[in-house]
Design an enzyme around this catalytic site. Sequence first.
Site, PDB file in Angstrom:
ATOM      1  N   TYR A 160       0.862  -1.186   0.000  1.00 27.47           N
ATOM      2  CA  TYR A 160       0.000   0.000   0.000  1.00 27.47           C
ATOM      3  C   TYR A 160       0.896   1.233   0.000  1.00 27.47           C
ATOM      4  O   TYR A 160       1.893   1.267   0.739  1.00 27.47           O
ATOM      5  CB  TYR A 160      -0.909   0.030   1.225  1.00 27.47           C
ATOM      6  CG  TYR A 160      -2.332  -0.298   0.874  1.00 27.47           C
ATOM      7  CD1 TYR A 160      -3.029   0.515  -0.018  1.00 27.47           C
ATOM      8  CD2 TYR A 160      -2.982  -1.419   1.378  1.00 27.47           C
ATOM      9  CE1 TYR A 160      -4.335   0.224  -0.387  1.00 27.47           C
ATOM     10  CE2 TYR A 160      -4.284  -1.719   1.021  1.00 27.47           C
ATOM     11  CZ  TYR A 160      -4.954  -0.889   0.131  1.00 27.47           C
ATOM     12  OH  TYR A 160      -6.240  -1.174  -0.234  1.00 27.47           O
ATOM     13  N   GLU A 185      -0.570   4.804  -0.376  1.00 26.53           N
ATOM     14  CA  GLU A 185      -1.407   5.993  -0.561  1.00 26.53           C
ATOM     15  C   GLU A 185      -0.603   7.233  -0.200  1.00 26.53           C
ATOM     16  O   GLU A 185       0.191   7.226   0.746  1.00 26.53           O
ATOM     17  CB  GLU A 185      -2.677   5.878   0.295  1.00 26.53           C
ATOM     18  CG  GLU A 185      -3.629   4.855  -0.293  1.00 26.53           C
ATOM     19  CD  GLU A 185      -4.833   4.551   0.571  1.00 26.53           C
ATOM     20  OE1 GLU A 185      -5.221   5.399   1.384  1.00 26.53           O
ATOM     21  OE2 GLU A 185      -5.383   3.442   0.411  1.00 26.53           O
ATOM     22  N   ASP A 218      -6.883  14.408 -24.211  1.00 21.73           N
ATOM     23  CA  ASP A 218      -6.775  12.997 -23.831  1.00 21.73           C
ATOM     24  C   ASP A 218      -5.992  12.327 -24.960  1.00 21.73           C
ATOM     25  O   ASP A 218      -6.529  12.078 -26.041  1.00 21.73           O
ATOM     26  CB  ASP A 218      -8.174  12.406 -23.681  1.00 21.73           C
ATOM     27  CG  ASP A 218      -8.140  10.930 -23.315  1.00 21.73           C
ATOM     28  OD1 ASP A 218      -7.081  10.301 -23.477  1.00 21.73           O
ATOM     29  OD2 ASP A 218      -9.179  10.399 -22.894  1.00 21.73           O
ATOM     30  N   THR A 256      -3.475   6.956 -21.438  1.00 19.33           N
ATOM     31  CA  THR A 256      -3.220   5.608 -20.951  1.00 19.33           C
ATOM     32  C   THR A 256      -1.763   5.313 -21.296  1.00 19.33           C
ATOM     33  O   THR A 256      -1.134   6.059 -22.062  1.00 19.33           O
ATOM     34  CB  THR A 256      -4.131   4.558 -21.610  1.00 19.33           C
ATOM     35  OG1 THR A 256      -3.995   4.679 -23.027  1.00 19.33           O
ATOM     36  CG2 THR A 256      -5.572   4.733 -21.203  1.00 19.33           C
ATOM     37  N   LYS A 276      -1.212   1.817 -24.965  1.00 22.00           N
ATOM     38  CA  LYS A 276      -1.586   1.775 -26.390  1.00 22.00           C
ATOM     39  C   LYS A 276      -0.322   2.017 -27.216  1.00 22.00           C
ATOM     40  O   LYS A 276       0.597   1.206 -27.176  1.00 22.00           O
ATOM     41  CB  LYS A 276      -2.708   2.773 -26.659  1.00 22.00           C
ATOM     42  CG  LYS A 276      -3.984   2.458 -25.862  1.00 22.00           C
ATOM     43  CD  LYS A 276      -5.123   3.369 -26.229  1.00 22.00           C
ATOM     44  CE  LYS A 276      -6.423   2.981 -25.555  1.00 22.00           C
ATOM     45  NZ  LYS A 276      -6.669   3.703 -24.304  1.00 22.00           N
ATOM     46  N   ARG A 303      -0.811  -1.680 -18.712  1.00 22.70           N
ATOM     47  CA  ARG A 303      -2.169  -1.154 -18.688  1.00 22.70           C
ATOM     48  C   ARG A 303      -2.284  -0.149 -17.537  1.00 22.70           C
ATOM     49  O   ARG A 303      -2.132  -0.521 -16.370  1.00 22.70           O
ATOM     50  CB  ARG A 303      -3.116  -2.339 -18.476  1.00 22.70           C
ATOM     51  CG  ARG A 303      -4.565  -2.057 -18.598  1.00 22.70           C
ATOM     52  CD  ARG A 303      -5.300  -3.341 -18.882  1.00 22.70           C
ATOM     53  NE  ARG A 303      -4.958  -3.813 -20.214  1.00 22.70           N
ATOM     54  CZ  ARG A 303      -5.493  -3.346 -21.338  1.00 22.70           C
ATOM     55  NH1 ARG A 303      -6.437  -2.442 -21.296  1.00 22.70           N
ATOM     56  NH2 ARG A 303      -5.098  -3.802 -22.509  1.00 22.70           N
TER      57      ARG A 303
HETATM   58  N1  DSN Z   1     -11.092   0.880 -25.141  1.00 23.70           N
HETATM   59  C1  DSN Z   1     -10.155   1.857 -25.624  1.00 23.70           C
HETATM   60  C2  DSN Z   1     -10.161   1.908 -27.092  1.00 23.70           C
HETATM   61  O1  DSN Z   1     -10.186   0.849 -27.668  1.00 23.70           O
HETATM   62  O2  DSN Z   1     -10.089   2.966 -27.690  1.00 23.70           O
HETATM   63  C3  DSN Z   1     -10.374   3.192 -25.047  1.00 23.70           C
HETATM   64  O3  DSN Z   1     -11.302   3.180 -24.035  1.00 23.70           O
END
Ligand code: DSN
Length: 487
Positions: free
Chosen positions: A74, A76, A251, A280, A283, A289
């Site tokens: 933990y 925090e 974003d 994120t 990607k 992730r």
């Molecule tokens: N699920 C992701 C996508 O495929 O774009 C984004 O939320």
Amino acid sequence: MKAQTTTATPSTASPETIAFRAALDVVGAALPEVADSIRQELADQRSHLKLIASENFASPAVLLAMGNWLSDKYAEGSPGHRFYAGCDNVDAIESRAVELAKSLFGAQHAYVQAHSGIDANLVAFWAVLTHRVEAPELERLNAKDVRDLSAEDWELLRRKLGSQKMMGMALDAGGHLTHGFRPNVSGKLFEYASYTVDPQTNLLDYDQVRKRAREERPLLLIAGYSSYPRKINFRIFREIADEVGATFMVDMAHFAGLVAGKVYTGDFDPVRHAHIVTTTTHKTLRGPRGGMVLCDADLADTVDRGCPLVLGGPLPHVIAAKAVALHEASQPEFATYARRIVENAAALAEALLSQDVTVVTGGSENHIVLVDVRPFGLTGRQAETALRSAGVTLNRNVIPYDTNGSWYTSGLRIGTPAVTTLGMGAAEMREIAAIIASVLRATAPTKTASGKPSLANYTLEDSARAQAEGRARDLLGRFPLYPEIEL
Ligand code: DSN
């Protein structure tokens, strides 16, 4: 069920082979079917062309950084300021990840604890609300211990915060669920307004964005997408935000790797133009992730309170993997990788067009190619399922002004990040386009009882399916996934 155990590992095996074999044997001894499914997932990913635009293949170092006892901790709070004892190592890891993120993206501040994109967005939304909503009462209410709030205080707090407006890209134009859509908490927290793409070209029309922003005067203007296949001029967005007094958020979940790899610079670099940027990390950035927030220094304090505002305990094992991935993305090879993602998407779009496939906007300037499957008489769902049965994994997606809704859809979203990680280039994109076109041509909807074409069921000629699958397998044989790992 008995766990499948690996055969004896030869002394010449790679460190990755030794590590993953041993790990799976240990997991298998505890719960065999889970180890078996993990092994099977690798086999599946090795035997299908991965063209999901939001997926990638992280390095073994990134994967292994997550599989250990950091998960037990933990932490925090933030480095040096934790609510739990014994966080020295997590402090070191998180501080390093923050440093790497700031330097990679040229950001004044980085917050690396967000567990996912939506967490990152919620942290950002709250930071903007807290900083921007002009209500002297809010300061008093925020400062108050929550237990001291009266019913009137709560009502005031809700009214002030719940009447703010965000403006993002319409979902069918390529926007994301977390940018104000009703089924998502963002659409419940904010009033929502959208801008869309030109109905003829399907391209963003900045004059229309400006007009909409002048009409709606949102508190928060968002740029970013999940299925728009073009780059965005963030300088123009910032001008629009400044003109209407909005905070500008980007974003960049989908294209963070293209920013890190310096494909998007100048007007196209979101960090340079936005007040706050979320992403994120799994990607195009090719990390674990997770999520991340980058912002100007004045928002740093609020953003750093992501835990406990939105998150419970941070995930130290994932933050470790983020640090590894951010380091990898700082290397010159990553810039080459990012450039090739975009070149491959452009080549794939061109090759699909030459196969008479309709490409939305006529091309690509990022990692996404969006295809309209209506000329084949298909829904996106039928096309997606037929292609998966032929060894190609991609996902159905709405296209601008789609009348089929987000379950059936009229489109396919095709992404190049994963196949580019495998080392594929323009010649392979032509082969992929030919495989996709051959399956779409050989797929037809079945008829419903009323004689109408089904939205879900279809037939696919056996020979076309087998041929496409063979071609996909040949390609994957030449560009193997994780060649250093022998399970
Ligand atoms: N699920 C992701 C996508 O495929 O774009 C984004 O939320």
